[in-house]
Motif scaffolding. Sequence first.
Motif, short mmCIF file in Angstrom:
data_model
loop_
_atom_site.label_atom_id
_atom_site.label_comp_id
_atom_site.label_asym_id
_atom_site.label_seq_id
_atom_site.Cartn_x
_atom_site.Cartn_y
_atom_site.Cartn_z
N GLU A 93 0.83 -1.21 0.00
CA GLU A 93 0.00 0.00 0.00
C GLU A 93 0.86 1.26 0.00
OE1 GLU A 93 -2.96 0.02 3.08
OE2 GLU A 93 -3.76 -1.94 2.50
N GLY A 94 2.18 1.09 0.01
CA GLY A 94 3.08 2.24 -0.04
C GLY A 94 3.62 2.69 1.30
N ILE A 95 3.33 1.96 2.35
CA ILE A 95 3.82 2.33 3.68
C ILE A 95 5.26 1.84 3.82
CG2 ILE A 95 3.54 1.88 6.14
CD1 ILE A 95 0.50 1.91 5.62
N VAL A 96 6.11 2.73 4.32
CA VAL A 96 7.52 2.43 4.49
C VAL A 96 7.80 2.23 5.98
CG1 VAL A 96 9.87 3.32 4.19
CG2 VAL A 96 8.11 3.79 2.45
N PHE A 97 8.51 1.17 6.30
CA PHE A 97 8.88 0.87 7.68
C PHE A 97 10.27 1.41 7.98
CE2 PHE A 97 5.44 -1.96 6.97
CZ PHE A 97 4.90 -2.25 8.21
N ALA A 98 10.45 1.91 9.18
CA ALA A 98 11.76 2.35 9.64
C ALA A 98 12.62 1.12 9.95
CB ALA A 98 11.61 3.21 10.90
N GLU A 99 13.90 1.34 10.18
CA GLU A 99 14.81 0.23 10.47
C GLU A 99 14.39 -0.57 11.70
OE1 GLU A 99 19.03 0.97 10.48
OE2 GLU A 99 18.83 2.42 8.86
N ASN A 100 13.76 0.10 12.66
CA ASN A 100 13.32 -0.59 13.88
C ASN A 100 11.99 -1.33 13.70
OD1 ASN A 100 11.42 1.45 13.91
ND2 ASN A 100 11.97 2.23 15.93
N GLY A 101 11.44 -1.31 12.49
CA GLY A 101 10.21 -2.03 12.21
C GLY A 101 8.94 -1.25 12.46
N SER A 102 9.07 0.02 12.77
CA SER A 102 7.88 0.83 13.05
C SER A 102 7.48 1.64 11.83
CB SER A 102 8.13 1.77 14.23
OG SER A 102 9.06 2.77 13.87
N VAL A 103 6.25 2.12 11.88
CA VAL A 103 5.70 3.00 10.85
C VAL A 103 5.63 4.39 11.46
CG1 VAL A 103 3.58 3.55 9.59
CG2 VAL A 103 4.36 1.19 9.73
N HIS A 104 6.02 5.39 10.73
CA HIS A 104 5.96 6.77 11.21
C HIS A 104 4.49 7.20 11.25
CE1 HIS A 104 6.67 11.18 11.11
NE2 HIS A 104 7.66 10.82 11.91
N LEU A 105 3.95 7.24 12.46
CA LEU A 105 2.52 7.48 12.63
C LEU A 105 2.08 8.88 12.19
CD1 LEU A 105 1.89 5.61 16.00
CD2 LEU A 105 1.26 4.87 13.68
N ILE A 106 2.95 9.85 12.28
CA ILE A 106 2.57 11.20 11.83
C ILE A 106 2.41 11.21 10.31
CG2 ILE A 106 3.34 13.59 11.63
CD1 ILE A 106 4.50 13.28 14.47
N GLU A 107 3.29 10.50 9.62
CA GLU A 107 3.22 10.47 8.16
C GLU A 107 2.10 9.57 7.65
OE1 GLU A 107 6.06 9.45 4.30
OE2 GLU A 107 6.92 9.47 6.30
N TYR A 108 1.95 8.40 8.25
CA TYR A 108 1.00 7.41 7.73
C TYR A 108 -0.27 7.26 8.57
CZ TYR A 108 4.88 6.06 4.75
OH TYR A 108 5.91 6.08 3.84
N GLY A 109 -0.33 7.96 9.68
CA GLY A 109 -1.49 7.85 10.55
C GLY A 109 -2.74 8.47 9.95
N TYR A 110 -3.87 7.88 10.27
CA TYR A 110 -5.16 8.35 9.77
C TYR A 110 -5.96 8.92 10.92
CZ TYR A 110 -9.86 8.20 7.75
OH TYR A 110 -11.11 8.53 7.31
N GLU A 111 -6.53 10.10 10.72
CA GLU A 111 -7.38 10.75 11.71
C GLU A 111 -8.78 10.93 11.10
OE1 GLU A 111 -6.78 11.75 14.81
OE2 GLU A 111 -4.65 11.22 14.83
N PRO A 112 -9.71 10.08 11.45
CA PRO A 112 -11.07 10.20 10.89
C PRO A 112 -11.82 11.36 11.55
CG PRO A 112 -10.99 8.40 12.44
CD PRO A 112 -9.59 8.95 12.34
N LEU A 113 -11.58 12.55 11.08
CA LEU A 113 -12.12 13.76 11.70
C LEU A 113 -13.64 13.76 11.80
CD1 LEU A 113 -9.72 16.37 10.10
CD2 LEU A 113 -9.58 15.31 12.36
N HIS A 114 -14.32 13.20 10.81
CA HIS A 114 -15.78 13.20 10.84
C HIS A 114 -16.31 12.38 12.03
CE1 HIS A 114 -14.94 9.44 8.72
NE2 HIS A 114 -16.16 9.06 9.00
N LEU A 115 -15.60 11.33 12.43
CA LEU A 115 -16.02 10.53 13.58
C LEU A 115 -15.61 11.20 14.89
CD1 LEU A 115 -15.19 6.95 12.29
CD2 LEU A 115 -17.43 7.94 12.65
N MET A 116 -14.47 11.87 14.89
CA MET A 116 -14.01 12.53 16.12
C MET A 116 -14.96 13.65 16.50
SD MET A 116 -9.93 12.58 15.43
CE MET A 116 -9.53 13.40 16.95
N ASP A 117 -15.53 14.32 15.52
CA ASP A 117 -16.46 15.42 15.80
C ASP A 117 -17.75 14.92 16.42
OD1 ASP A 117 -14.64 17.18 14.75
OD2 ASP A 117 -15.58 17.27 12.77
N GLU A 118 -18.13 13.67 16.11
CA GLU A 118 -19.39 13.13 16.63
C GLU A 118 -19.28 12.69 18.07
OE1 GLU A 118 -20.50 9.99 13.98
OE2 GLU A 118 -20.60 11.31 12.25
N ASN A 119 -18.05 12.41 18.56
CA ASN A 119 -17.87 11.88 19.92
C ASN A 119 -17.41 12.93 20.89
OD1 ASN A 119 -18.66 9.24 19.38
ND2 ASN A 119 -16.73 8.88 18.36
#
Length: 107
Positions: free
Chosen positions: A81-107
């Motif tokens: 899907e195009g996600i790149v992993f860092a050497e330590n095996g993690s994903v950079h959450l700021i770059e690849y993280g998803y924030e479903p704003l429409h759902l956050m506004d409802e809660n």
Amino acid sequence: MRPFTKLVVEIIADIPKGKVMTYGQIAKIAGSPRAARQVVRILHTLTEKYQLPWQRVLNSKGCIGLPGQHGQLQRRMLEEEGIVFAENGSVHLIEYGYEPLHLMDEN
């Protein structure tokens, strides 16, 4: 289906290709910030029934929590899907993280 479970399923189903969320993030948006383990259970039991993109859910460190072949499959699927992993095996959450704003506004 309980409201929390229904919302967790909706949140996971909406994660777009090339993006990820954490178990805790999903729990918080669904209204129960301390229920990350419940999100794990929901994902495990309902992925097949609802065709959830399970590979797009990671632990709080942006790492794959599944061991062995399942973890390797998850990584391969995310890389496709195009996600790149860092050497330590993690994903950079700021770059690849998803924030479903429409759902956050409802809660």
